[in-house]
Design an enzyme around this catalytic site. Structure first.
Site, PDB file in Angstrom:
ATOM      1  N   HIS A   1       0.864  -1.179   0.000  1.00 53.60           N
ATOM      2  CA  HIS A   1       0.000   0.000   0.000  1.00 53.60           C
ATOM      3  C   HIS A   1       0.901   1.230   0.000  1.00 53.60           C
ATOM      4  O   HIS A   1       1.996   1.206   0.562  1.00 53.60           O
ATOM      5  CB  HIS A   1      -0.914  -0.017   1.232  1.00 53.60           C
ATOM      6  CG  HIS A   1      -2.036  -0.990   1.081  1.00 53.60           C
ATOM      7  ND1 HIS A   1      -3.319  -0.617   0.785  1.00 53.60           N
ATOM      8  CD2 HIS A   1      -2.045  -2.342   1.131  1.00 53.60           C
ATOM      9  CE1 HIS A   1      -4.086  -1.688   0.685  1.00 53.60           C
ATOM     10  NE2 HIS A   1      -3.333  -2.758   0.896  1.00 53.60           N
TER      11      HIS A   1
ATOM     12  N   ASN B   1      -3.830   0.793  -2.255  1.00 55.13           N
ATOM     13  CA  ASN B   1      -2.755  -0.047  -2.782  1.00 55.13           C
ATOM     14  C   ASN B   1      -1.877   0.797  -3.699  1.00 55.13           C
ATOM     15  O   ASN B   1      -2.301   1.852  -4.166  1.00 55.13           O
ATOM     16  CB  ASN B   1      -3.347  -1.177  -3.658  1.00 55.13           C
ATOM     17  CG  ASN B   1      -4.149  -2.175  -2.879  1.00 55.13           C
ATOM     18  OD1 ASN B   1      -5.330  -2.007  -2.662  1.00 55.13           O
ATOM     19  ND2 ASN B   1      -3.496  -3.238  -2.453  1.00 55.13           N
TER      20      ASN B   1
ATOM     21  N   CYS C   1      -7.654  -1.567   3.966  1.00 52.82           N
ATOM     22  CA  CYS C   1      -8.345  -2.536   4.814  1.00 52.82           C
ATOM     23  C   CYS C   1      -9.295  -1.803   5.760  1.00 52.82           C
ATOM     24  O   CYS C   1      -8.872  -0.916   6.505  1.00 52.82           O
ATOM     25  CB  CYS C   1      -7.324  -3.333   5.625  1.00 52.82           C
ATOM     26  SG  CYS C   1      -8.108  -4.459   6.791  1.00 52.82           S
TER      27      CYS C   1
HETATM   28  N1  COA Z   1     -19.694 -15.837   4.162  1.00 55.81           N
HETATM   29  C1  COA Z   1     -20.919 -15.403   4.491  1.00 55.81           C
HETATM   30  N2  COA Z   1     -21.385 -15.335   5.754  1.00 55.81           N
HETATM   31  C2  COA Z   1     -20.558 -15.734   6.723  1.00 55.81           C
HETATM   32  C3  COA Z   1     -19.262 -16.198   6.450  1.00 55.81           C
HETATM   33  C4  COA Z   1     -18.829 -16.248   5.109  1.00 55.81           C
HETATM   34  N3  COA Z   1     -17.599 -16.670   4.764  1.00 55.81           N
HETATM   35  N4  COA Z   1     -18.676 -16.527   7.611  1.00 55.81           N
HETATM   36  C5  COA Z   1     -19.568 -16.292   8.588  1.00 55.81           C
HETATM   37  N5  COA Z   1     -20.703 -15.814   8.051  1.00 55.81           N
HETATM   38  C6  COA Z   1     -21.931 -15.421   8.761  1.00 55.81           C
HETATM   39  C7  COA Z   1     -22.425 -16.538   9.647  1.00 55.81           C
HETATM   40  O1  COA Z   1     -23.274 -17.400   8.915  1.00 55.81           O
HETATM   41  C8  COA Z   1     -23.159 -15.788  10.723  1.00 55.81           C
HETATM   42  O2  COA Z   1     -24.398 -15.352  10.205  1.00 55.81           O
HETATM   43  P1  COA Z   1     -25.731 -15.388  11.084  1.00 55.81           P
HETATM   44  O3  COA Z   1     -25.455 -14.504  12.268  1.00 55.81           O
HETATM   45  O4  COA Z   1     -26.760 -14.851  10.153  1.00 55.81           O
HETATM   46  O5  COA Z   1     -25.906 -16.819  11.449  1.00 55.81           O
HETATM   47  C9  COA Z   1     -22.306 -14.560  10.912  1.00 55.81           C
HETATM   48  O6  COA Z   1     -21.596 -14.381   9.665  1.00 55.81           O
HETATM   49  C10 COA Z   1     -21.302 -14.671  12.031  1.00 55.81           C
HETATM   50  O7  COA Z   1     -20.547 -15.860  11.875  1.00 55.81           O
HETATM   51  P2  COA Z   1     -19.230 -16.168  12.735  1.00 55.81           P
HETATM   52  O8  COA Z   1     -18.661 -17.453  12.288  1.00 55.81           O
HETATM   53  O9  COA Z   1     -19.560 -16.001  14.205  1.00 55.81           O
HETATM   54  O10 COA Z   1     -18.263 -15.026  12.241  1.00 55.81           O
HETATM   55  P3  COA Z   1     -17.662 -13.784  13.029  1.00 55.81           P
HETATM   56  O11 COA Z   1     -18.715 -12.813  13.375  1.00 55.81           O
HETATM   57  O12 COA Z   1     -16.734 -14.252  14.071  1.00 55.81           O
HETATM   58  O13 COA Z   1     -16.793 -13.136  11.825  1.00 55.81           O
HETATM   59  C11 COA Z   1     -15.611 -13.566   9.780  1.00 55.81           C
HETATM   60  C12 COA Z   1     -15.739 -13.874  11.258  1.00 55.81           C
HETATM   61  C13 COA Z   1     -14.293 -14.167   9.325  1.00 55.81           C
HETATM   62  C14 COA Z   1     -16.764 -14.201   9.025  1.00 55.81           C
HETATM   63  C15 COA Z   1     -15.639 -12.026   9.570  1.00 55.81           C
HETATM   64  O14 COA Z   1     -14.792 -11.417  10.512  1.00 55.81           O
HETATM   65  C16 COA Z   1     -15.213 -11.632   8.185  1.00 55.81           C
HETATM   66  O15 COA Z   1     -15.917 -11.867   7.217  1.00 55.81           O
HETATM   67  N6  COA Z   1     -14.020 -11.009   8.031  1.00 55.81           N
HETATM   68  C17 COA Z   1     -13.506 -10.624   6.741  1.00 55.81           C
HETATM   69  C18 COA Z   1     -12.623  -9.466   6.873  1.00 55.81           C
HETATM   70  C19 COA Z   1     -12.064  -9.001   5.554  1.00 55.81           C
HETATM   71  O16 COA Z   1     -12.528  -9.307   4.465  1.00 55.81           O
HETATM   72  N7  COA Z   1     -11.006  -8.205   5.683  1.00 55.81           N
HETATM   73  C20 COA Z   1     -10.357  -7.614   4.575  1.00 55.81           C
HETATM   74  C21 COA Z   1      -9.363  -8.475   3.945  1.00 55.81           C
HETATM   75  S1  COA Z   1      -7.728  -8.341   4.643  1.00 55.81           S
HETATM   76 ZN    ZN Z   2      -4.249  -4.671   0.935  1.00 52.47          ZN
END
Ligand code: COA
Ligand code: ZN
Length: 311
Positions: free
Chosen positions: A208, A248, A239
């Site tokens: 970035h 980026n 992010c």
């Molecule tokens: N796709 C769609 N929905 C998802 C999912 C996925 N990959 N993973 C979890 N969920 C949904 C679950 O079904 C649940 O839904 P509900 O409440 O309707 O049942 C909800 O999200 C929470 O699930 P949980 O497993 O407890 O996840 P969490 O709240 O601990 O969050 C992540 C964990 C990983 C899903 C979330 O932090 C995330 O998506 N992070 C991505 C961050 C990102 O993209 N960062 C930038 C890139 S560096």
């Molecule tokens: Zn990045």
């Protein structure tokens, strides 16, 4: 020509759009993708199969994948944080799943709400699911060059995580500079440590331009023998789960640097510039890319194009 071939992965549709306040319509994402392919890009992070509540900008990942014309010479990768993401990525027929973890505990918690150890444990199952569908798994290490919460990240920490990825069969790993904390000495130290410990791993660098030295870090990476870089059209990006994150390195600026230093990318710089300007319209604010404003250095102007400084 005959320079070193450098592979550029366009991450604008993923890293670029994930932090934008305005949600770009699916059809516009697909149109930008098509234009990028026409400009010569072949490798993309097109979206993320993450929680749509966490990243609503990418909630249409499956629709984007369904709307893109597939070609054997394209690689379409998507971020996958867990098994649910892997199921969605398999259904959407991605070419590659990118499993990601941060090198620092605090960023991993803000980003995926779990400790690093849990993320690493989860990779095994994602890799198994991917293998059952002949999908390649790529690894990504966020905050690999520094963490906005913890400061310096020891290269040994990055080596350890890459080792865990290698142990489940991952062969390509992106080292991400999530908030632009890399400097050339840090790039040399991390790339050297990975090469010594895991020479079999193909390293991609993801910078970035947060502190204005993104392309300087690319030069340090090239000097360290790295030939794979990620960038984002117009320099979009950041992010949403890291404070102070900005764009980026811009794909056009990267291609300009690579062209001018005798590297081959297969990307047509002139074709990139209007795509960056189009992206600027789609997100509704100026983008930081510089070539999109200035053009290449030999784009000359007629002498009467400016006001003459006569007193
Ligand atoms: N796709 C769609 N929905 C998802 C999912 C996925 N990959 N993973 C979890 N969920 C949904 C679950 O079904 C649940 O839904 P509900 O409440 O309707 O049942 C909800 O999200 C929470 O699930 P949980 O497993 O407890 O996840 P969490 O709240 O601990 O969050 C992540 C964990 C990983 C899903 C979330 O932090 C995330 O998506 N992070 C991505 C961050 C990102 O993209 N960062 C930038 C890139 S560096
Ligand atoms: Zn990045």
């Amino acid at each position: 020509m005959g320079g070193t071939v450098v592979e550029v992965t366009e991450v604008g549709l993923r890293d670029g759009l994930q932090a934008e306040p305005r949600i770009v319509p699916t059809a516009d994402k697909i149109a930008v993708f098509d234009a990028l392919v026409a400009a010569g890009l072949r490798r993309f992070e097109v979206s993320s199969f993450v929680s749509p509540r966490a990243v609503p900008q990418l909630a249409d990942a499956a629709d984007v994948l369904a709307g893109i014309a597939r070609r054997p010479d394209l690689t379409l990768a998507c971020l996958v944080p867990n098994e649910k993401g892997a199921e969605r990525a398999i259904a959407a027929k991605v070419d590659e799943m990118v499993t990601f973890v941060s090198a620092s505990e605090s960023h991993n918690r803000t980003n995926v709400n779990r400790p690093i150890a849990d993320s690493l444990r989860g990779f095994g199952e994602v890799a198994r699911m991917a293998a059952a569908h002949d999908i390649v798994v790529h690894g990504a290490v966020a905050t690999a060059f520094g963490c906005p919460f913890e400061g310096d990240v020891a290269p040994a920490r990055v080596v350890e995580i890459v080792g865990r990825m290698a142990a489940i069969g991952i062969r390509g790993v992106t080292l991400g500079d999530t908030t632009g904390m890399a400097t050339p000495p840090i790039v040399r130290a991390v790339c050297g440590a990975i090469r010594d410990a895991h020479p079999e791993i193909a390293v991609t660098l993801h910078f970035h331009n947060t502190r204005g030295i993104g392309l300087v870090n690319v030069m340090a990476g090239l000097d360290a023998g790295i030939t794979r870089f990620e960038s984002s059209v117009g320099g979009l990006g950041g992010c949403p789960f890291a404070p102070g994150a900005t764009g980026n390195i811009s794909t056009e600026d990267l291609v300009y640097l690579l062209d001018e230093t005798g590297h081959e990318t297969g990307i047509d710089l002139a074709a990139m510039l209007p795509i960056a300007r189009r992206m600027e319209q789609l997100v509704g604010h100026p983008l930081p890319g510089q070539l999109m404003k200035a053009g290449p250095r030999l784009a000359l102007y007629p002498l009467d194009a400016v006001r003459r400084a006569v007193g």
